[in-house]
Each structure stands twice: as C-alpha cells, then as structure tokens.
Scaffold this motif. Structure first.
Motif, mmCIF file in Angstrom:
data_model
loop_
_atom_site.group_PDB
_atom_site.id
_atom_site.type_symbol
_atom_site.label_atom_id
_atom_site.label_comp_id
_atom_site.label_asym_id
_atom_site.label_seq_id
_atom_site.Cartn_x
_atom_site.Cartn_y
_atom_site.Cartn_z
ATOM 1 N N TYR A 1 -7.113 -3.342 10.475
ATOM 2 C CA TYR A 1 -8.454 -3.930 10.383
ATOM 3 C C TYR A 1 -9.515 -2.832 10.367
ATOM 4 N N VAL A 2 -9.305 -1.793 11.201
ATOM 5 C CA VAL A 2 -10.258 -0.673 11.242
ATOM 6 C C VAL A 2 -10.317 0.024 9.883
ATOM 7 N N ILE A 3 -9.130 0.262 9.281
ATOM 8 C CA ILE A 3 -9.114 0.912 7.960
ATOM 9 C C ILE A 3 -9.877 0.056 6.947
ATOM 10 N N GLU A 4 -9.566 -1.241 6.926
ATOM 11 C CA GLU A 4 -10.226 -2.129 5.954
ATOM 12 C C GLU A 4 -11.729 -2.177 6.168
ATOM 13 N N THR A 5 -12.115 -2.352 7.448
ATOM 14 C CA THR A 5 -13.546 -2.514 7.734
ATOM 15 C C THR A 5 -14.332 -1.256 7.385
ATOM 16 N N THR A 6 -13.779 -0.088 7.741
ATOM 17 C CA THR A 6 -14.515 1.142 7.440
ATOM 18 C C THR A 6 -14.564 1.371 5.929
ATOM 19 N N GLU A 7 -13.461 1.004 5.234
ATOM 20 C CA GLU A 7 -13.464 1.172 3.774
ATOM 21 C C GLU A 7 -14.508 0.248 3.132
ATOM 22 N N ASN A 8 -14.540 -1.006 3.605
ATOM 23 C CA ASN A 8 -15.542 -1.939 3.068
ATOM 24 C C ASN A 8 -16.950 -1.433 3.306
ATOM 25 N N ALA A 9 -17.189 -0.926 4.520
ATOM 26 C CA ALA A 9 -18.534 -0.443 4.852
ATOM 27 C C ALA A 9 -18.908 0.739 3.961
ATOM 28 N N ALA A 10 -17.933 1.658 3.759
ATOM 29 C CA ALA A 10 -18.210 2.827 2.911
ATOM 30 C C ALA A 10 -18.524 2.368 1.493
ATOM 31 N N ASN A 11 -17.754 1.391 0.989
ATOM 32 C CA ASN A 11 -18.003 0.916 -0.378
ATOM 33 C C ASN A 11 -19.341 0.186 -0.500
ATOM 34 N N THR B 1 -12.631 5.851 -1.362
ATOM 35 C CA THR B 1 -14.008 6.143 -0.945
ATOM 36 C C THR B 1 -14.309 7.635 -1.113
ATOM 37 N N MET B 2 -13.328 8.485 -0.782
ATOM 38 C CA MET B 2 -13.549 9.926 -0.935
ATOM 39 C C MET B 2 -13.695 10.292 -2.408
ATOM 40 N N ARG B 3 -12.868 9.663 -3.265
ATOM 41 C CA ARG B 3 -12.995 9.924 -4.712
ATOM 42 C C ARG B 3 -14.386 9.548 -5.189
ATOM 43 N N ARG B 4 -14.875 8.430 -4.651
ATOM 44 C CA ARG B 4 -16.188 7.944 -5.078
ATOM 45 C C ARG B 4 -17.299 8.892 -4.634
ATOM 46 N N MET C 1 -9.717 22.810 -3.736
ATOM 47 C CA MET C 1 -9.144 21.895 -2.748
ATOM 48 C C MET C 1 -10.247 21.396 -1.823
ATOM 49 N N VAL C 2 -10.272 20.070 -1.626
ATOM 50 C CA VAL C 2 -11.214 19.466 -0.682
ATOM 51 C C VAL C 2 -10.353 18.670 0.290
ATOM 52 N N THR C 3 -10.195 19.182 1.512
ATOM 53 C CA THR C 3 -9.165 18.622 2.390
ATOM 54 C C THR C 3 -9.520 18.758 3.864
ATOM 55 N N ALA C 4 -8.894 17.907 4.688
ATOM 56 C CA ALA C 4 -9.072 18.019 6.142
ATOM 57 C C ALA C 4 -8.089 19.022 6.736
ATOM 58 N N GLU C 5 -7.147 19.497 5.911
ATOM 59 C CA GLU C 5 -6.149 20.462 6.413
ATOM 60 C C GLU C 5 -6.828 21.804 6.658
ATOM 61 N N ALA C 6 -6.776 22.282 7.913
ATOM 62 C CA ALA C 6 -7.532 23.501 8.223
ATOM 63 C C ALA C 6 -6.720 24.493 9.043
#
Lengths: 247, 125
Positions: free
Chosen positions: A87-97, B11-14, B80-85
């Motif tokens: 739910y957290v993944i979905e909700t944050t993704e929706n909010a970002a979109n 979202t990151m792609r966007r 590279m654009v990544t969280a791996e550090a």
C-alpha cells in the motif's frame, strides 16, 4: 523449601542417633525399624525432587505457548504487513504521479507567460524608440490587453494546479501511520525470535551474531546506516573518488 | 540527440525525462531494466544512455558492461543515476567505463553539470 530440608536433616540425624543407640543396646529389632524409617525419609525427599522437576517441566511447556504467538505472526500479521508495505509503494507512486501530472500542466502555462511577455517587451521597447507605425501600435495595444486578461486566467489555473500538488502530499500522513504499525510488528517479531533463541539456550550464538559485521556485496539500494565506512554519503564524495581515479 | 532512460521505477524515469526536457533534450525513450534496454540500444540510434543500477532482470552495471562489449555501442556515453553509493561499486562502474555517476537523491543542477561535463569531454576529443 529450605526449612523443609532442615527439618528432614534433623529428623534423619535423630533417627541415625536412635539407630546407633539401638545397635549399642543390641536391640536388633528396633534397629531394623529405624533403618526402614530412614529409607522412608529418603523416598520422601526423592518424591520432593520429582515434584520440583514436574513443576519445571510445566513451566517450560507454558513457555512453549510462545509458539502460538509465532504462528499468529506468521499466519496473519506478516502477510498483513506485506499488504501494508505494498500500500505504501502504491500510495507514494500515486502521489508522485499526481504531483508530476500537475507540474507538467503548470510548465507550459508558465513558459507561455514568459514567451508572450518577452515578445510584448520587445515591441514595447520599439514603441519607446518610436519605431512603431500607427497600425502596429493599435495591434500592440490589443495584444497587451489580451495578455493582461490571460495572465489572470493563467494564474487562476496555476493556483488550482499548485493546490493539487499540495494536497497530493497527504500520502505522508497515511503512509507514515502504516509504516509505524509495521515497525511495531518488526519489533514484536524480533522479541519473539530472541526469546526463542534463549529458550534453546543459544545466547552465545546470538551475542556473537550481534557483534558480527555483515558484509553486503552488490546492489542494495539506499544505505541508511550512517556509520558504514564503505559507503559515500553525497555527490561531492563520489566526485572526489572519481577524480582520484582519473575522471 | 536521442536519449534512453533506464530505471525500474516509472516515477524516476518521469523525473529524469522532465529534467532532460528542461535542459533541451526532448527526444527520449524509456526502458525498465537492462534486458529491455539492450535490444533498444542495439536497434535504435541512441546518442546517450542514462541508467539506474539496482533493477530486476539485468542490472545497470551489467548493461554498462554489455554496452562496452558491443562493437556498435562501445563509445555510447553512459551516465549512471543510482542510489548505490558503496566505494567499491563506484570503482567498479569507473572501471567498466561509465562516463558520469550521480547518486540519488540528486538535484536538477547536478544532472545538468554531469551532462555538460560528459559532452565537453566528448567534444574535446
């Protein structure tokens, strides 16, 4: 328990003295009876030990009810936690979109305002330099009027979109509550596992594992542990490392 | 200038797509992991690759290595654009021939700076 042991020791001593007396007197019959009663005392203390063991066994079995709790965790709460995290993944993704939808609608509006203003300013400066013909001035005046009207509409539209962006941030509250519940569950599971480890007498293994430094190789996503010295924390450090490698 | 953006999170792609557009790069395509990206690179005429590291299927570091091993793609600039550090990961990416490395979270300014630097170097050669 101690007073009982003391009592038993007193009785035994008394019986033993009595046995000695009987033997010295040559009273074999009485001596035999005393030996019998002494062995009865021994039997009684054996029963007492068995009683203690029984109680310990009972307590150990009661502790095994922990298993029920673990069954509940595995059967109900962990699947529930998975749903919560999804739910957290979905909700944050929706909010970002939602946020990006609004921002992507804002950008052309503000770009159009800037371009139109630039255009008008160019002609306005020509007006000051007296370079405009009378017909051109009339055309400029009506463009300025149109622009002023459109700025009002555009700003209303931008306000609406920015409010949408604001409201889209409500996910923080909702996901925060959900994540907090999952943290409580993780703590619960941890406590149960530690109890289980202790019950099987593996405290030494547990302590050793606690002090072990775990080495992770390959991709692991964002590292939250700030004490790790194999991880760089910001872009400047990354740039420094790369430049030391000849980048 | 045609750019391929590879990240498993849409979202990151966007975000990257929007930032690139703001920098004037409007011709972009997207892929969600290395496995999808590699055939696109091989059949398309991409000039630049922006990729994440941690993805299901083929990871970004393996995509980078595959690109460098492909005679038609070996000179493609890769950011590279990544969280791996982890230090060892950055060294690994550098050794594999990455052209720029940005750690998430990043800013629009960092993206512009790294892209400018990559093209400066390419134009300089």
């Amino acid at each position: 328990m101690e007073t009982q042991d003391k009592l038993m020791a007193d009785v035994t001593l008394e019986q033993a003295k009595h046995l000695l007396d009987c033997l010295e007197e040559g009273n074999i019959q009485a001596a035999r009876e005393t030996i019998d009663s002494l062995s009865q005392i021994r039997e009684a203390s054996l029963f007492c030990e068995v009683g203690k063991l029984t109680r310990q066994l009972h307590e150990a079995l009661a502790n095994f009810q922990l298993d029920d709790k673990i069954a509940g965790l595995a059967a109900q709460e962990i699947p529930d936690a998975k749903d919560r995290l999804n739910y957290v993944i979905e909700t944050t993704e929706n909010a970002a979109n939602k946020t990006m939808d609004s921002v992507e609608q804002c950008l052309p509006i503000s770009e159009n305002i800037r371009d139109t203003a630039d255009n008008l300013l160019g002609d306005w400066e020509r007006l000051y330099r007296r370079e405009l013909k009378p017909g051109e001035f009339r055309e400029l005046a009506s463009r300025v009027e149109e622009f002023l009207k459109s700025v009002g509409n555009d700003s209303t539209e931008l306000n609406k979109l920015l409010t949408d962006v604001l409201v889209a941030q409500d996910y923080q509250d909702l996901t925060g509550q959900v994540i907090r519940k999952v943290i409580t569950l993780v703590q619960d599971v941890e406590e149960n596992l530690v109890d289980l480890v202790k019950m099987f007498g593996r405290t030494e293994d547990f302590k050793r594992a606690q002090n072990e430094t775990k080495k992770v190789t390959g991709a692991e996503g964002p590292v939250i542990d700030k004490n790790r010295d194999d991880v760089l924390t910001n872009q400047d450090d990354v740039d420094d490392l790369l430049s030391s490698l000849g980048f | 200038m045609k750019i391929l953006i590879v990240d498993d999170f849409s979202t990151m792609r966007r975000i990257v797509k929007n930032l690139l557009r703001d920098l004037g790069f409007t011709n972009t395509a997207e892929a969600d992991d290395g496995q999808t990206a590699l055939p696109m690179l091989q059949s398309g005429d991409f000039d630049f690759l922006v990729t994440d590291w941690n993805m299901p299927g083929m990871q970004g570091i393996d995509l980078l290595k595959s690109v460098r091993a492909d005679p038609n793609l070996k000179d493609l600039p890769v950011l590279m654009v990544t969280a791996e550090a982890k230090r060892e990961q950055i060294v690994e990416a550098a050794q594999a021939g990455v052209n720029g490395y940005i750690v998430k979270p990043f800013t629009a300014g960092t993206l512009k700076e790294k892209i400018d630097k990559i093209f400066e170097r390419i134009d300089g050669n």
